[in-house]
Design a protein around this motif. Structure first.
Motif, PDB file in Angstrom:
ATOM      1  N   ARG A   1      -9.053   9.770  -6.466  1.00 34.11           N
ATOM      2  CA  ARG A   1      -9.733   8.875  -5.652  1.00 34.11           C
ATOM      3  C   ARG A   1     -10.960   8.685  -6.187  1.00 34.11           C
TER       4      ARG A   1
ATOM      5  N   TYR B   1     -11.364  14.931  -0.479  1.00 31.37           N
ATOM      6  CA  TYR B   1     -10.465  15.033   0.545  1.00 31.37           C
ATOM      7  C   TYR B   1     -10.720  15.956   1.711  1.00 31.37           C
TER       8      TYR B   1
ATOM      9  N   LYS C   1     -12.548   3.949   2.015  1.00 30.62           N
ATOM     10  CA  LYS C   1     -12.670   2.384   1.772  1.00 30.62           C
ATOM     11  C   LYS C   1     -12.050   1.727   2.877  1.00 30.62           C
TER      12      LYS C   1
ATOM     13  N   GLY D   1       0.795   7.458   8.203  1.00 29.31           N
ATOM     14  CA  GLY D   1       1.051   6.188   8.051  1.00 29.31           C
ATOM     15  C   GLY D   1       2.453   5.645   8.528  1.00 29.31           C
TER      16      GLY D   1
ATOM     17  N   HIS E   1       0.784  -1.200   0.057  1.00 33.82           N
ATOM     18  CA  HIS E   1       0.112   0.082   0.024  1.00 33.82           C
ATOM     19  C   HIS E   1       0.867   1.347  -0.084  1.00 33.82           C
TER      20      HIS E   1
ATOM     21  N   HIS F   1      -5.482   8.418  10.533  1.00 33.66           N
ATOM     22  CA  HIS F   1      -4.850   8.061   8.750  1.00 33.66           C
ATOM     23  C   HIS F   1      -6.043   8.677   7.759  1.00 33.66           C
TER      24      HIS F   1
ATOM     25  N   GLU G   1       1.111   3.977  -3.133  1.00 33.79           N
ATOM     26  CA  GLU G   1       0.594   5.275  -3.109  1.00 33.79           C
ATOM     27  C   GLU G   1       1.627   6.301  -3.477  1.00 33.79           C
TER      28      GLU G   1
END
Ligand code: HEM
Ligand code: SF4
Ligand code: SF4
Length: 525
Positions: free
Chosen positions: A450, A312, A208, A120, A99, A200, A103
């Motif tokens: 997104r 966002y 999701k 993260g 992941h 986060h 990103e």
């Protein structure tokens, strides 16, 4: 330096994602659901952990026996749960690292997006601490190795007054209290982890956090198969009178342990370097901070469409401040805005048909306002010659980012295809600027912003405001979702649109099919 690395990684992800699409379909593609999978695995680890904890004995002398009992006579429930707990944790590390890499490859960590990236980083540390304390609790040879190596690593830094590795020098020095502290850590750290996981996603609209059912079922069944085929087992009881060697290491959680064992200083240096590199990554060049969206109150009626569509959480509605008859107005939080322009595409005031001298809408991007978008469309299309004239409204991040104008092809490049209000497509066709319009966005799996692809599809399908009007001839429209490595398919689909448009009559509906020929006898009579 960063860009070529990102391009190579993106190519690799694209290739793997297309393969997985064929295998499990685009909806269940795990690479498109990594964040949701991380959450799902956390819950599997938590549930299986509670089960295991219920039958686990936390005393230092009894811990090993209780774990053996789980994997021995009680293998069919407690043993399976122990394996679930271990393999789901391993998979969580793998999913988290992939992941992170994805990103990075998709360049979704700079500017206003720094927040998700930055929050993260502690997640990595917490996940590792959870796993390492878990290995410790089994109190087998591996646990002894983990315990001594971890404490020697901690002792290398002058953090604790007394060296804590002493606890492992002789059997009498390891107390039940110290062991209970470990159990507490192994339960408390995941709670903190969950809290940070929640932080986060605070700057992400509609995050999701649940994978599609099919993907969830695939993960559960795979974990069950692996748990039955290769049950998680211990490596013999710990014995502080002996050096625990050799042990089989878990390559996900304990990857740095061989280094920590031999050279704790080098292990600290590696961890600090990784942490620093990850922390400064969002702020490294090339830095680009486009101006955030701006609300124009004279054209905002407070309908809230932009708030609904922003990916966002950068918009909210607030009480009206300008005395207008409307109750609310939109307000932008500039620190969260990534300047994708999706809000411009959702505002009912974004109508290029408006005749006003200066085209102003309710919310706009100062760096690329709607008025310039309309001017660019008109000027790009005016350069098109004869023959089917195609206008590509393309996203700068997918295959469309590499699209250049060509004979018969005009290109209008935007930060996101959803920045184009549906009325812009209507405008291009109804005002005869083009004969066909191709919407060229990112791949459906990896929309840079997104939600841009999803909103565009819903607007065209009359499922989301603002709709693409029914009068727009759909046969003159193509939607192409292609990543930067799918330029070939994009070009082919644009050519297909061109051929389809060339076969249509110049304007108006297609001619009625020819009437069936009159019977011959009738003609003769
Ligand atoms: C426990 C591990 C993690 C979990 C469960 C997790 C979960 C998630 C979820 C659910 C999202 C929202 C996805 C969406 O709906 O678009 C997300 C986004 C994101 N994550 Fe993570 N994440 C984890 C670790 C990390 C790490 C280690 C990094 C990098 C250091 C990271 C970087 C990001 C970024 C940059 C985004 C935002 C992407 C965007 O702007 O669209 N995550 N994460
Ligand atoms: S440009 Fe608009 S939709 Fe995009 S992040 Fe900013 S406020 Fe949200
Ligand atoms: S979509 Fe436009 S009119 Fe509606 S709240 Fe947002 S800026 Fe105002």
């Amino acid at each position: 330096m960063i860009k070529p690395i990102q391009a190579i990684l993106r190519g690799g992800f694209d290739w793997a994602e297309r393969g997985l699409d064929r295998l499990v379909g685009p909806r269940a593609n795990p690479l498109a659901q990594l964040g949701a999978l991380g959450y799902f695995l956390f819950w599997i680890v938590a549930v299986s952990g509670f089960y295991v904890f219920a039958v686990f004995d936390t005393g230092v002398t009894r811990a090993f026996d209780s774990v053996e009992w789980m994997s021995g006579p009680q293998w069919w429930h407690a043993g399976v749960m122990r394996s679930f707990h271990r393999y789901a944790s391993d998979l969580m590390v793998a999913v988290m690292l992939v992941h992170l890499t994805r990103e990075f490859a998709l360049d979704r960590f700079r500017g206003a997006r720094w927040f998700s990236w930055f929050t993260g980083i502690p997640l990595i540390a917490f996940v590792y601490v959870c796993g390492i304390t878990g290995y410790w609790l089994v109190w087998d040879k591996l646990a002894q190795y983990v315990a001594t190596t971890s404490t020697e690593l901690l002792d290398w830094m002058p953090i604790f007054g007394e060296p804590i590795a002493r606890n492992f020098l002789e059997p009498t020095s390891l107390s039940d209290r110290f062991f209970t502290l470990l159990v507490f850590l192994h339960i408390a750290v995941p709670i903190v982890l969950l809290f940070v996981m929640w932080i986060h996603i605070q700057r992400i609209s509609r995050p999701k956090v649940n994978p599609p059912r099919l993907l969830g079922a695939i993960v559960l069944i795979s974990l069950l198969i692996v748990s039955l085929a290769m049950p998680a087992l211990s490596q013999g009881p710990a014995n502080l009178a002996q050096v625990p060697s050799p042990v089989r290491l878990d390559s996900w959680f304990l990857v740095l342990y061989p280094l920590a064992d031999r050279a704790p200083g080098a292990a600290w240096a590696a961890m600090t370097a990784i942490g620093l590199l990850l922390s400064i990554a969002p702020f490294l060049p090339p830095r680009r901070t486009p101006a955030p969206a701006k609300v124009f109150l004279d054209h905002c009626n407070g309908c809230g469409r932009c708030v609904d569509d922003c990916p966002y959480e950068a918009l909210r509605l607030t009480r009206r401040t300008d005395g207008a008859v409307y109750l609310q107005e939109a307000i932008v939080d500039p620190s969260k805005c990534v300047s994708c322009g999706i809000c411009v595409g959702s505002c009912p005031s974004s109508t290029p048909f408006r005749r006003s001298q200066e085209l102003v809408t309710g919310i706009d991007l100062p760096d690329y306002p709607l008025a310039r978008m309309r001017e660019d469309l008109i000027s790009a299309c005016s350069a098109l010659g004869e023959g089917p004239r195609i206008l590509a409204i393309s996203c700068a991040h997918g295959a469309g980012g590499g699209l250049r104008p060509a004979p018969g092809l005009a290109v209008l490049e935007l930060p996101c295809v959803a920045m184009a209000p549906p009325s812009l497509i209507d405008f291009a066709l109804a005002r005869n600027h083009a004969d066909g319009v191709a919407i060229v966005g990112c791949s459906e799996r990896s929309c840079h912003n997104r939600l841009g692809v999803e909103w565009t599809k819903q607007r065209i399908a009359h499922e989301r405001d603002p709709y693409l009007r029914a009068r727009v001839p759909r046969e003159r429209l193509a939607t192409i979702w292609a990543s930067s490595t799918e330029a070939g398919r994009m070009t082919r689909e644009i050519e297909m649109l061109r051929k389809r448009v060339a076969a249509l009559p110049p304007d108006g509906p297609p001619p009625a099919p020819p009437a069936p020929a009159e019977p011959r006898e009738k003609v003769l009579s």
